[in-house]
Design a protein around this motif. Structure first.
Motif, PDB file in Angstrom:
ATOM      1  N   LEU A   1       1.237  -1.081   0.285  1.00  0.00           N
ATOM      2  CA  LEU A   1      -0.061   0.049   0.074  1.00  0.00           C
ATOM      3  C   LEU A   1       0.414   1.213   0.111  1.00  0.00           C
ATOM      4  CD1 LEU A   1      -2.863  -1.182   2.821  1.00  0.00           C
ATOM      5  CD2 LEU A   1      -3.303  -0.244   0.117  1.00  0.00           C
ATOM      6  N   LEU A   2       1.968   0.885   0.750  1.00  0.00           N
ATOM      7  CA  LEU A   2       2.570   2.619   0.538  1.00  0.00           C
ATOM      8  C   LEU A   2       3.137   2.946  -0.335  1.00  0.00           C
ATOM      9  CD1 LEU A   2       4.259   1.858   4.624  1.00  0.00           C
ATOM     10  CD2 LEU A   2       2.201   3.576   3.280  1.00  0.00           C
ATOM     11  N   SER A   3       3.552   1.880  -1.398  1.00  0.00           N
ATOM     12  CA  SER A   3       4.619   2.041  -2.684  1.00  0.00           C
ATOM     13  C   SER A   3       3.582   2.839  -4.019  1.00  0.00           C
ATOM     14  CB  SER A   3       4.904   0.336  -3.357  1.00  0.00           C
ATOM     15  OG  SER A   3       3.466  -0.206  -3.196  1.00  0.00           O
ATOM     16  N   LEU A   4       2.452   2.479  -3.320  1.00  0.00           N
ATOM     17  CA  LEU A   4       1.257   3.111  -4.755  1.00  0.00           C
ATOM     18  C   LEU A   4       0.822   5.041  -3.795  1.00  0.00           C
ATOM     19  CD1 LEU A   4      -2.388   0.681  -3.455  1.00  0.00           C
ATOM     20  CD2 LEU A   4       0.011   0.956  -5.639  1.00  0.00           C
ATOM     21  N   HIS A   5       0.873   5.728  -5.284  1.00  0.00           N
ATOM     22  CA  HIS A   5       0.724   6.795  -5.098  1.00  0.00           C
ATOM     23  C   HIS A   5      -0.737   6.781  -4.732  1.00  0.00           C
ATOM     24  CE1 HIS A   5       1.486  11.271  -6.281  1.00  0.00           C
ATOM     25  NE2 HIS A   5       0.359  11.147  -7.253  1.00  0.00           N
ATOM     26  N   GLY A   6       0.116   8.344  -3.847  1.00  0.00           N
ATOM     27  CA  GLY A   6      -1.612   8.755  -2.777  1.00  0.00           C
ATOM     28  C   GLY A   6      -1.749   8.722  -1.093  1.00  0.00           C
ATOM     29  N   ILE A   7      -1.082   7.212  -1.120  1.00  0.00           N
ATOM     30  CA  ILE A   7      -1.807   7.199  -0.090  1.00  0.00           C
ATOM     31  C   ILE A   7      -0.527   7.599   1.249  1.00  0.00           C
ATOM     32  CG2 ILE A   7      -1.446   4.573   1.459  1.00  0.00           C
ATOM     33  CD1 ILE A   7      -3.241   3.074  -0.448  1.00  0.00           C
ATOM     34  N   ARG A   8      -0.895   7.788   2.224  1.00  0.00           N
ATOM     35  CA  ARG A   8       0.515   8.933   2.974  1.00  0.00           C
ATOM     36  C   ARG A   8       0.658   7.537   4.362  1.00  0.00           C
ATOM     37  NH1 ARG A   8       2.508  12.509   1.036  1.00  0.00           N
ATOM     38  NH2 ARG A   8       1.398  14.276  -0.134  1.00  0.00           N
ATOM     39  N   MET A   9      -0.266   6.674   4.810  1.00  0.00           N
ATOM     40  CA  MET A   9       0.407   5.564   5.926  1.00  0.00           C
ATOM     41  C   MET A   9      -1.117   4.584   5.543  1.00  0.00           C
ATOM     42  SD  MET A   9       0.324   8.249   9.620  1.00  0.00           S
ATOM     43  CE  MET A   9      -0.202   6.721  10.507  1.00  0.00           C
ATOM     44  N   ALA A  10      -0.396   3.839   5.641  1.00  0.00           N
ATOM     45  CA  ALA A  10      -1.375   2.657   5.231  1.00  0.00           C
ATOM     46  C   ALA A  10      -1.845   1.225   7.275  1.00  0.00           C
ATOM     47  CB  ALA A  10      -1.090   1.623   4.682  1.00  0.00           C
ATOM     48  N   LYS A  11      -3.093   1.405   7.429  1.00  0.00           N
ATOM     49  CA  LYS A  11      -2.611   0.171   9.034  1.00  0.00           C
ATOM     50  C   LYS A  11      -3.852  -1.178   8.567  1.00  0.00           C
ATOM     51  CE  LYS A  11      -4.052  -0.724  13.866  1.00  0.00           C
ATOM     52  NZ  LYS A  11      -4.276   0.068  14.715  1.00  0.00           N
ATOM     53  N   VAL A  12      -2.864  -1.818   8.302  1.00  0.00           N
ATOM     54  CA  VAL A  12      -4.343  -3.149   7.790  1.00  0.00           C
ATOM     55  C   VAL A  12      -3.866  -4.034   8.522  1.00  0.00           C
ATOM     56  CG1 VAL A  12      -4.215  -5.532   6.496  1.00  0.00           C
ATOM     57  CG2 VAL A  12      -2.936  -2.678   5.418  1.00  0.00           C
ATOM     58  N   ARG A  13      -5.020  -4.493   8.992  1.00  0.00           N
ATOM     59  CA  ARG A  13      -5.866  -5.848  10.157  1.00  0.00           C
ATOM     60  C   ARG A  13      -6.135  -6.653   9.459  1.00  0.00           C
ATOM     61  NH1 ARG A  13     -10.647  -3.570  12.912  1.00  0.00           N
ATOM     62  NH2 ARG A  13     -10.731  -1.584  11.505  1.00  0.00           N
ATOM     63  N   ALA A  14      -5.302  -7.814   9.669  1.00  0.00           N
ATOM     64  CA  ALA A  14      -5.543  -8.988   8.626  1.00  0.00           C
ATOM     65  C   ALA A  14      -6.154 -10.325   9.387  1.00  0.00           C
ATOM     66  CB  ALA A  14      -4.146 -10.239   8.328  1.00  0.00           C
ATOM     67  N   GLN A  15      -7.713 -10.512   9.600  1.00  0.00           N
ATOM     68  CA  GLN A  15      -8.754 -11.375  10.096  1.00  0.00           C
ATOM     69  C   GLN A  15      -8.814 -12.643   9.169  1.00  0.00           C
ATOM     70  OE1 GLN A  15     -11.485  -9.097   9.846  1.00  0.00           O
ATOM     71  NE2 GLN A  15     -10.904  -7.502  11.487  1.00  0.00           N
ATOM     72  N   ARG A  16      -8.643 -13.825  10.082  1.00  0.00           N
ATOM     73  CA  ARG A  16      -9.371 -14.977  10.122  1.00  0.00           C
ATOM     74  C   ARG A  16     -11.217 -14.845  10.170  1.00  0.00           C
ATOM     75  NH1 ARG A  16      -6.718 -19.027  13.137  1.00  0.00           N
ATOM     76  NH2 ARG A  16      -6.683 -17.371  14.266  1.00  0.00           N
ATOM     77  N   VAL A  17     -11.644 -15.454   9.063  1.00  0.00           N
ATOM     78  CA  VAL A  17     -12.915 -14.859   8.862  1.00  0.00           C
ATOM     79  C   VAL A  17     -13.262 -16.455   8.292  1.00  0.00           C
ATOM     80  CG1 VAL A  17     -15.190 -14.658   8.710  1.00  0.00           C
ATOM     81  CG2 VAL A  17     -12.940 -12.827   8.325  1.00  0.00           C
ATOM     82  N   ARG A  18     -14.488 -16.976   9.768  1.00  0.00           N
ATOM     83  CA  ARG A  18     -15.187 -18.014   9.245  1.00  0.00           C
ATOM     84  C   ARG A  18     -16.998 -18.311   9.535  1.00  0.00           C
ATOM     85  NH1 ARG A  18     -13.562 -23.795  10.212  1.00  0.00           N
ATOM     86  NH2 ARG A  18     -11.371 -22.709  11.066  1.00  0.00           N
TER      87      ARG A  18
END
Length: 189
Positions: free
Chosen positions: A104-121
């Motif tokens: 995400l940080l390599s994309l133009h226009g994104i200043r900060m990124a926080k990702v939450r990875a979730q396992r969903v059942r």
């Protein structure tokens, strides 16, 4: 069951317990006395209103208890990619999170990124799937719709190429707009 439903269940059970104690104690009072009191109570409008409210609460709690469980999400542990006779291939959720943030940080226009990875059942017998929730800070003047589509596409491409994951759910949240320079990047003056 949520906290409100638990509270409603608690109150209704206390009420039923008090009502049952009163019924047991009616042997102490003479029959004409408690029959007169019951006739008086049943002739009041407040009794009808309270009875209707208790009926609605009881029907609501019955519906909650019969409804299936909501999907379960876990943000810790590992996500199983492959399961074979020799064992399974597991990828830690923080590794997936770090890879997605770097993408995400390599994309133009994104200043900060926080990702939450979730396992969903979704249900008890359903297989686990992966969902990524993106909290993005974007620069002002950037078209948000195309940016979030590009971010989701870039993450899905990265996951498909590195881990072989298809159809990963990606949910984007724009948390802020900023003109600040991202940490680690300096402007040339």
């Amino acid at each position: 069951m949520g906290i409100i439903n638990r509270f409603l269940l608690f109150v209704s059970m206390i009420g039923l317990a008090l009502l049952s104690v009163l019924v047991l104690c009616m042997g102490v009072l003479p029959e004409p006395v408690w029959l007169n009191e019951i006739h008086y109570i049943l002739s009041r409008r407040e009794t009808v209103v309270v009875s209707v409210v208790l009926l609605l609460v009881a029907l609501h709690l019955l519906g909650v208890s019969l409804r299936g469980r909501a999907e379960r999400t876990h943000e810790r542990g590992d996500f199983i990619l492959l399961q074979g006779a020799e064992g399974g291939v597991r990828v830690a959720l923080p590794a997936i999170r770090a890879m997605a943030e770097r993408t995400l940080l390599s994309l133009h226009g994104i200043r900060m990124a926080k990702v939450r990875a979730q396992r969903v059942r979704a249900s008890k017998n359903a297989p686990e799937t992966l969902r990524l929730v993106l909290d993005l800070t974007v620069s002002r003047g950037t078209p948000v719709a195309s940016l979030t589509e590009a971010a989701a596409a870039a993450i899905r491409t990265e996951l498909r190429e590195t881990m072989g994951l298809e159809d990963v759910a990606v949910e984007s949240h724009i948390t802020a707009f900023s003109d600040a320079v991202p940490a680690g990047k300096r402007r040339v003056v």
